[in-house]
Design an enzyme around this catalytic site. Structure first.
Site, mmCIF file in Angstrom:
data_model
loop_
_atom_site.group_PDB
_atom_site.id
_atom_site.type_symbol
_atom_site.label_atom_id
_atom_site.label_comp_id
_atom_site.label_asym_id
_atom_site.label_seq_id
_atom_site.Cartn_x
_atom_site.Cartn_y
_atom_site.Cartn_z
ATOM 1 N N HIS A 1 0.857 -1.194 0.000
ATOM 2 C CA HIS A 1 0.000 0.000 0.000
ATOM 3 C C HIS A 1 0.891 1.240 0.000
ATOM 4 O O HIS A 1 1.726 1.426 0.903
ATOM 5 C CB HIS A 1 -0.933 0.001 1.219
ATOM 6 C CG HIS A 1 -2.020 -1.016 1.095
ATOM 7 N ND1 HIS A 1 -2.491 -1.756 2.142
ATOM 8 C CD2 HIS A 1 -2.730 -1.397 -0.008
ATOM 9 C CE1 HIS A 1 -3.451 -2.574 1.701
ATOM 10 N NE2 HIS A 1 -3.613 -2.371 0.399
ATOM 11 N N ARG B 1 0.749 4.477 0.581
ATOM 12 C CA ARG B 1 0.866 5.557 1.574
ATOM 13 C C ARG B 1 1.438 5.106 2.913
ATOM 14 O O ARG B 1 1.678 5.923 3.799
ATOM 15 C CB ARG B 1 -0.509 6.162 1.808
ATOM 16 C CG ARG B 1 -1.532 5.180 2.395
ATOM 17 C CD ARG B 1 -2.914 5.773 2.316
ATOM 18 N NE ARG B 1 -3.966 4.855 2.722
ATOM 19 C CZ ARG B 1 -5.259 5.123 2.590
ATOM 20 N NH1 ARG B 1 -5.640 6.263 2.042
ATOM 21 N NH2 ARG B 1 -6.172 4.263 2.976
ATOM 22 N N ARG C 1 -3.282 4.852 -2.159
ATOM 23 C CA ARG C 1 -3.108 3.518 -1.562
ATOM 24 C C ARG C 1 -2.788 2.445 -2.607
ATOM 25 O O ARG C 1 -2.020 1.523 -2.366
ATOM 26 C CB ARG C 1 -4.418 3.161 -0.842
ATOM 27 C CG ARG C 1 -4.611 1.702 -0.455
ATOM 28 C CD ARG C 1 -5.954 1.554 0.219
ATOM 29 N NE ARG C 1 -6.383 0.170 0.359
ATOM 30 C CZ ARG C 1 -6.221 -0.563 1.462
ATOM 31 N NH1 ARG C 1 -5.595 -0.055 2.503
ATOM 32 N NH2 ARG C 1 -6.664 -1.796 1.519
ATOM 33 N N ASN D 1 -3.647 -5.604 -2.409
ATOM 34 C CA ASN D 1 -3.955 -6.554 -1.334
ATOM 35 C C ASN D 1 -5.399 -7.072 -1.402
ATOM 36 O O ASN D 1 -5.917 -7.610 -0.433
ATOM 37 C CB ASN D 1 -3.669 -5.925 0.037
ATOM 38 C CG ASN D 1 -3.148 -6.951 1.023
ATOM 39 O OD1 ASN D 1 -2.485 -7.911 0.626
ATOM 40 N ND2 ASN D 1 -3.465 -6.773 2.295
ATOM 41 N N ARG D 2 -6.019 -6.895 -2.553
ATOM 42 C CA ARG D 2 -7.294 -7.556 -2.852
ATOM 43 C C ARG D 2 -7.178 -8.304 -4.181
ATOM 44 O O ARG D 2 -8.161 -8.799 -4.694
ATOM 45 C CB ARG D 2 -8.437 -6.524 -2.985
ATOM 46 C CG ARG D 2 -8.678 -5.640 -1.774
ATOM 47 C CD ARG D 2 -9.254 -6.411 -0.613
ATOM 48 N NE ARG D 2 -9.503 -5.543 0.545
ATOM 49 C CZ ARG D 2 -8.572 -5.171 1.428
ATOM 50 N NH1 ARG D 2 -7.322 -5.609 1.310
ATOM 51 N NH2 ARG D 2 -8.895 -4.380 2.443
ATOM 52 N N HIS E 1 2.648 -3.619 6.678
ATOM 53 C CA HIS E 1 1.720 -2.516 6.387
ATOM 54 C C HIS E 1 1.759 -1.550 7.573
ATOM 55 O O HIS E 1 2.436 -1.776 8.563
ATOM 56 C CB HIS E 1 0.295 -3.061 6.276
ATOM 57 C CG HIS E 1 0.022 -3.916 5.084
ATOM 58 N ND1 HIS E 1 -0.854 -3.549 4.103
ATOM 59 C CD2 HIS E 1 0.493 -5.136 4.717
ATOM 60 C CE1 HIS E 1 -0.923 -4.498 3.191
ATOM 61 N NE2 HIS E 1 -0.117 -5.480 3.531
ATOM 62 N N SER E 2 0.957 -0.509 7.475
ATOM 63 C CA SER E 2 0.660 0.295 8.656
ATOM 64 C C SER E 2 -0.773 0.771 8.498
ATOM 65 O O SER E 2 -1.279 0.791 7.377
ATOM 66 C CB SER E 2 1.608 1.494 8.780
ATOM 67 O OG SER E 2 1.311 2.487 7.827
ATOM 68 N N TYR E 3 -1.508 1.130 9.542
ATOM 69 C CA TYR E 3 -1.046 1.305 10.891
ATOM 70 C C TYR E 3 -1.979 0.514 11.812
ATOM 71 O O TYR E 3 -2.951 -0.079 11.334
ATOM 72 C CB TYR E 3 -1.090 2.806 11.279
ATOM 73 C CG TYR E 3 -2.483 3.427 11.165
ATOM 74 C CD1 TYR E 3 -3.294 3.589 12.284
ATOM 75 C CD2 TYR E 3 -2.996 3.814 9.922
ATOM 76 C CE1 TYR E 3 -4.569 4.158 12.175
ATOM 77 C CE2 TYR E 3 -4.264 4.373 9.820
ATOM 78 C CZ TYR E 3 -5.038 4.532 10.943
ATOM 79 O OH TYR E 3 -6.302 5.060 10.825
ATOM 80 N N TYR F 1 -11.004 -6.754 9.959
ATOM 81 C CA TYR F 1 -12.243 -6.825 9.180
ATOM 82 C C TYR F 1 -12.047 -7.884 8.100
ATOM 83 O O TYR F 1 -10.914 -8.281 7.816
ATOM 84 C CB TYR F 1 -12.575 -5.473 8.522
ATOM 85 C CG TYR F 1 -11.372 -4.763 7.948
ATOM 86 C CD1 TYR F 1 -10.771 -5.182 6.766
ATOM 87 C CD2 TYR F 1 -10.806 -3.666 8.602
ATOM 88 C CE1 TYR F 1 -9.658 -4.543 6.252
ATOM 89 C CE2 TYR F 1 -9.681 -3.009 8.091
ATOM 90 C CZ TYR F 1 -9.123 -3.463 6.913
ATOM 91 O OH TYR F 1 -8.013 -2.840 6.408
ATOM 92 N N GLU G 1 0.866 -4.901 10.923
ATOM 93 C CA GLU G 1 0.457 -3.487 10.835
ATOM 94 C C GLU G 1 1.299 -2.722 11.842
ATOM 95 O O GLU G 1 1.081 -2.843 13.055
ATOM 96 C CB GLU G 1 -1.032 -3.326 11.169
ATOM 97 C CG GLU G 1 -1.979 -4.061 10.240
ATOM 98 C CD GLU G 1 -2.272 -3.300 8.943
ATOM 99 O OE1 GLU G 1 -1.742 -2.197 8.727
ATOM 100 O OE2 GLU G 1 -3.052 -3.852 8.133
HETATM 101 O O1 0X9 Z 1 -6.903 -3.948 4.404
HETATM 102 C C1 0X9 Z 1 -5.752 -4.358 4.233
HETATM 103 O O2 0X9 Z 1 -5.323 -4.717 3.140
HETATM 104 C C2 0X9 Z 1 -4.794 -4.438 5.429
HETATM 105 N N1 0X9 Z 1 -4.946 -3.274 6.280
HETATM 106 S S1 0X9 Z 1 -4.426 -1.816 5.735
HETATM 107 O O3 0X9 Z 1 -4.887 -0.798 6.673
HETATM 108 N N2 0X9 Z 1 -2.842 -1.783 5.791
HETATM 109 O O4 0X9 Z 1 -4.880 -1.606 4.416
HETATM 110 C C3 0X9 Z 1 -5.088 -5.679 6.236
HETATM 111 C C4 0X9 Z 1 -4.932 -6.956 5.471
HETATM 112 C C5 0X9 Z 1 -5.085 -8.184 6.305
HETATM 113 N N3 0X9 Z 1 -5.083 -9.390 5.514
HETATM 114 C C6 0X9 Z 1 -6.149 -9.818 4.820
HETATM 115 N N4 0X9 Z 1 -7.311 -9.285 4.937
HETATM 116 N N5 0X9 Z 1 -5.986 -10.867 4.037
HETATM 117 ZN ZN ZN Z 2 -1.825 -1.726 4.036
#
Ligand code: 0X9
Ligand code: ZN
Length: 446
Positions: free
Chosen positions: A204, A206, A263, A279-280, A332-334, A384, A407
């Protein structure tokens, strides 16, 4: 009250689309970089009833200019939302109409951006920089660096320490930037294989403290060997370290030149909005819960799994080396969370206890450095639901048993805008966690 897009945003994006080049080096800083986030605030809302939680969930669908820094999940848990000045009154009215309690965590994003970059160097630091640069293998951790400096630093170390540091390119970003991995490890006789740890950061754009922390690990390993530190020597004799400090270089550079809070990647699958949430984008339960089909969403999963060259390159490398890689860590953060799979479901993997026990070792070592506390748990249960993450893919497809999302600091005081003076304390404590992982491998993981 809320409109999804406006003409000027559309035109800017379309012009950028027309002027896209296949190879981009460090870009110049846009004229409005210093003012873009003037008056933007971060709200922390505390939904305390089902009705209030639903109202916050609904708010998330109303306007793409509302940037949810954390996703709404449970009653009683806070949600951080970045709000542009034009939507400020509308959001306050909306939140108050539902009786939702809220605080303002960050009064003015732009002034934090300014503070983050303008922290002064001491006279000694300025002096040192006159004769030492990333090209000499020097990268201070009191500053966030541009990609070219990070890459120059990695290359310098590889040429200075050919016997145990190798740098190679595992692919290119959409805009043609290199995805550079450093491998640190003293080779065994007869080129025998050893267990390895993979660490990546910067997925990500930022989350600047993550790549900075990754480069600090590189420094600790290389400097430890150079000074004959017996602990570090054991980590590089018994373990190979693969570190990719910048998974999303296009996005990262964009946060330095155009939009600090970007992001996603910078690919274009729609003429309206750029970027996919990398990350999706991984191909395991892709685009299920917690991901979006909307190209303008911050959690856009992409037109298909692995639509992004960055996620393709990383996944191919991990598959090729999944016989040796024992631990996967993505930074990642945060929030200060040490997360395990799964992120696509609230169910836990059958070997969760093993993952949890190792996370305890890592976070205890981390806490011993300066008292920083981390929360451990599965992504879905602690944060989440969010499918298509690299951690789930690393475990579910590449078969790497110990897969974690870390994180880093803080818990929201600065959020993504962590001051430069906190880079080193953050990196130092996280390095203690990495050493605990290496020690666990050496002692033998269940
Ligand atoms: O949402 C995300 O991708 C991650 N948090 S962030 O605030 N850095 O964007 C958490 C990802 C955790 N892993 C999965 N959901 N697979
Ligand atoms: Zn992230």
């Amino acid at each position: 009250m809320f409109f999804k897009t406006n003409l000027s945003v559309f035109l800017t994006l379309f012009l950028e689309f027309l002027s896209q080049k296949s190879m981009v080096i460090d870009g110049a800083i846009d004229a409005n970089y210093a003012t873009k986030y003037s008056g933007y605030k971060v709200f922390r809302a505390y939904p305390s009833t089902v009705n209030q939680l639903n109202a916050i969930l609904h708010l998330n669908t109303l306007h793409n200019d509302l940037d949810f820094w954390t996703e709404p999940r449970l009653i009683g848990e806070s949600v951080d939302i970045m709000v542009p000045p034009a939507l400020f009154t509308g959001v306050v009215d909306y939140i108050q109409d539902f009786g939702i309690h809220f605080d303002i965590m960050i009064e003015n994003i732009q002034s934090l951006i300014y503070d983050q970059l303008s922290e002064r160097l001491t006279a000694t630091e300025r002096k040192v920089r006159q004769y030492k640069s990333p090209k000499d293998g020097y990268l201070p951790w009191n500053k966030f660096h541009r990609l070219s400096d990070i890459h120059a630093y990695m290359d310098a170390l590889a040429s200075q320490h050919r016997d145990f540091v190798k740098v190679f390119n595992i692919g290119h970003s959409t805009h043609g930037r290199e995805l550079k991995v450093v491998k640190i490890g003293i080779p065994l006789k007869y080129r025998m294989k050893k267990p390895a740890i993979w660490i990546d950061a910067g997925i990500h754009a930022r989350e600047w403290v993550a790549p900075a922390t990754a480069t600090y690990f590189i420094h600790q390993l290389v400097a430890g060997v150079a000074r004959n530190d017996s602990r570090v020597l054991s980590y590089v004799r018994n373990v190979d370290w693969y570190i990719l400090p910048m998974v999303n270089p296009d996005g990262y550079e964009y946060t330095h030149t155009s939009s600090r809070m970007w992001r996603k990647t910078r690919s274009q699958h729609s003429i309206v909005c750029n970027g996919v949430d990398p990350n999706r984008n991984f191909g395991f339960h892709w685009n299920e819960n917690g991901a979006s089909d909307d190209a303008c969403s911050e959690i856009y999963a992409g037109p298909k799994a692995f639509s992004e060259p960055e996620s393709v390159a990383m996944s191919q490398f991990l598959l090729k080396h999944n016989d040796t890689i024992k631990i996967y860590v993505t930074m990642h953060s945060y929030g200060q969370y040490w997360l395990t799979p799964w992120g696509f479901t609230s169910e836990l993997p059958s070997d969760y206890k093993h993952l949890y026990d190792l996370a305890v070792k890592a976070t205890e070592a981390l806490r011993r450095v300066s008292g920083t506390r981390y929360k451990i748990g599965s992504s879905t249960n602690v944060l989440y639901v969010a499918a298509g993450g690299s951690d789930d893919w690393a475990k579910g497809v590449a078969g790497i048993k110990y897969s974690y999302t870390v994180e880093l600091r803080d818990r929201g005081r600065h959020g993504f805008l962590l001051p430069q003076r906190l880079i080193e304390p953050t990196a130092k404590e996280t390095w203690a966690a990495m050493m605990a992982l290496a020690e666990a491998i050496i002692e033998g993981l269940p």
